[in-house]
Design a protein around this motif. Structure first.
Motif, short mmCIF file in Angstrom:
data_model
loop_
_atom_site.label_atom_id
_atom_site.label_comp_id
_atom_site.label_asym_id
_atom_site.label_seq_id
_atom_site.Cartn_x
_atom_site.Cartn_y
_atom_site.Cartn_z
N ALA A 32 0.43 -1.23 -0.06
CA ALA A 32 -0.26 -0.04 -0.13
C ALA A 32 1.04 1.27 -0.26
N THR A 33 0.72 2.53 -0.38
CA THR A 33 1.50 3.55 -0.80
C THR A 33 0.79 4.53 0.55
N TRP A 34 1.50 5.12 0.53
CA TRP A 34 0.32 6.59 1.75
C TRP A 34 1.14 7.99 1.17
N SER A 35 0.55 8.92 1.53
CA SER A 35 0.89 10.28 1.72
C SER A 35 2.20 10.84 2.33
N PHE A 36 1.99 9.79 3.43
CA PHE A 36 2.34 10.39 4.20
C PHE A 36 4.47 9.47 4.35
N GLU A 37 4.63 9.06 4.00
CA GLU A 37 5.61 8.16 3.54
C GLU A 37 6.35 9.04 3.15
N GLY A 38 8.00 8.56 3.62
CA GLY A 38 9.57 9.49 2.48
C GLY A 38 9.86 10.35 3.57
N PRO A 39 10.67 11.21 3.02
CA PRO A 39 10.95 12.14 4.27
C PRO A 39 10.58 13.70 3.30
N PHE A 40 9.76 13.57 2.15
CA PHE A 40 8.62 14.94 1.25
C PHE A 40 7.51 14.20 1.51
N GLY A 41 7.38 12.86 2.36
CA GLY A 41 6.01 12.82 2.74
C GLY A 41 4.53 13.84 3.28
N HIS A 42 3.49 13.56 3.44
CA HIS A 42 2.47 14.82 4.13
C HIS A 42 1.67 13.84 4.48
N PHE A 43 0.56 14.22 5.62
CA PHE A 43 -0.69 13.90 5.89
C PHE A 43 -1.47 14.67 5.06
N ASP A 44 -2.18 14.14 4.50
CA ASP A 44 -3.96 14.43 3.95
C ASP A 44 -4.70 14.67 4.27
N GLN A 45 -4.49 15.95 4.68
CA GLN A 45 -6.38 16.62 5.58
C GLN A 45 -7.27 15.73 5.56
N GLU A 46 -7.71 15.61 4.20
CA GLU A 46 -9.05 15.53 4.19
C GLU A 46 -9.34 13.92 4.11
N GLN A 47 -8.31 12.81 4.44
CA GLN A 47 -7.94 11.47 4.64
C GLN A 47 -7.98 11.63 6.12
#
Length: 281
Positions: A32-47
């Motif tokens: 699975a892939t997530w927006s928060f993964e990795g050094p440049f990732g961030h949490f998606d507020q709507e998610q």
């Protein structure tokens, strides 16, 4: 002497056989892939908002989040952060969420125990008053607190996602104890419950039945609430709860790296200027 040696060897053999049969197995976790993964990732507020909806409507019936306060939902990077209210205690959305819950308090005039509407400063309301009540309502099993669950498990996001979406019928030959459910992503040893051909299946038993189904919740943003989407959303929320300052920390890291890059360039330019007329030969 020989007899003692034979007895010792037999005992060691039985111990080794028992250890082999007690091997804990688990199916490979789903990708699975997530927006928060990795050094440049961030949490998606709507998610995160959708994930809180899943926790509120489904998970909170059994699972506590003792380390979370309602005001955390409105802090920078949180599900309901709004720059109009930099202080999350003033966030109107957070106030409305908290107000739907009642918390115990003491009447300042009479000293009586009372119930009052929660405020943003209060911690999440617990589903059960104590551990005994929680176990009694769940067949003896204690639902874990979810505050740090995404960090407490190895490869937490993928593990939780796989577990929530991994319920399948038990293979023929596997005896499932009463009140338990087979899940290949739950670590366990099924050897003593297996009477089928070949090796016992991977996985284990879990006391929690399947929770996420299509349209189990209704999303306010119109996203289709499939079981898979619900699982991904609640995983994102639980990961944020485990690391609520992750986005801020990453942004600070970017600023530090830019500063160090510029500083290194400045130091190098100064070195070239100061030593350009010096003979190094």
């Amino acid at each position: 002497m020989l007899r003692k040696a034979l007895i010792l060897a037999a005992a060691l053999g039985l111990a080794a056989a028992h250890q082999a049969s007690a091997e804990v197995t688990q199916a490979p976790l789903k990708e699975a892939t997530w927006s928060f993964e990795g050094p440049f990732g961030h949490f998606d507020q709507e998610q995160l908002q959708r994930g809180y909806k899943v926790y509120h409507d489904v998970c909170s019936a059994c699972h506590s989040m003792n380390l979370m306060s309602y005001r955390n939902l409105g802090q920078l990077g949180g599900p309901f952060y709004d720059p109009k209210w930099p202080n999350p205690n003033d966030n109107l959305k957070v106030k409305a969420i908290a107000k739907d819950f009642n918390v115990p308090d003491i009447d300042g005039d009479t000293g009586d125990v009372i119930k009052r509407p929660a405020t943003p400063a209060d911690t999440f309301v617990k589903p059960f008053p104590n551990e005994a009540a929680a176990r009694a309502s769940n067949g003896g099993a204690l639902p874990p607190d979810l505050s740090l669950i995404a960090k407490a498990r190895e490869d937490g996001p993928r593990y939780i996602y796989s577990l929530l979406t991994g319920y399948v019928p038990a293979p023929a030959g596997l005896r499932v104890p009463a009140g338990k459910y087979y899940n290949p992503y739950m670590p366990g040893d099924l050897g003593s419950f297996w009477s089928g051909k070949g090796e016992a299946p991977k996985g284990g038993f879990i006391a929690m039945p399947l929770q996420l189904t299509d349209d189990r919740v209704t999303y306010d943003d119109g996203v289709k609430a499939t079981a898979d989407q619900e699982a991904k959303d609640v995983v994102a929320f639980l990961m944020w709860a485990s690391e609520p300052h992750a986005d801020e920390r990453k942004q600070t890291g970017y600023a530090v790296m830019i500063f160090l890059f510029l500083f290194a360039g400045l130091v190098y330019a100064s070195y070239r200027k100061l030593w350009k007329d010096i003979d190094h030969g």
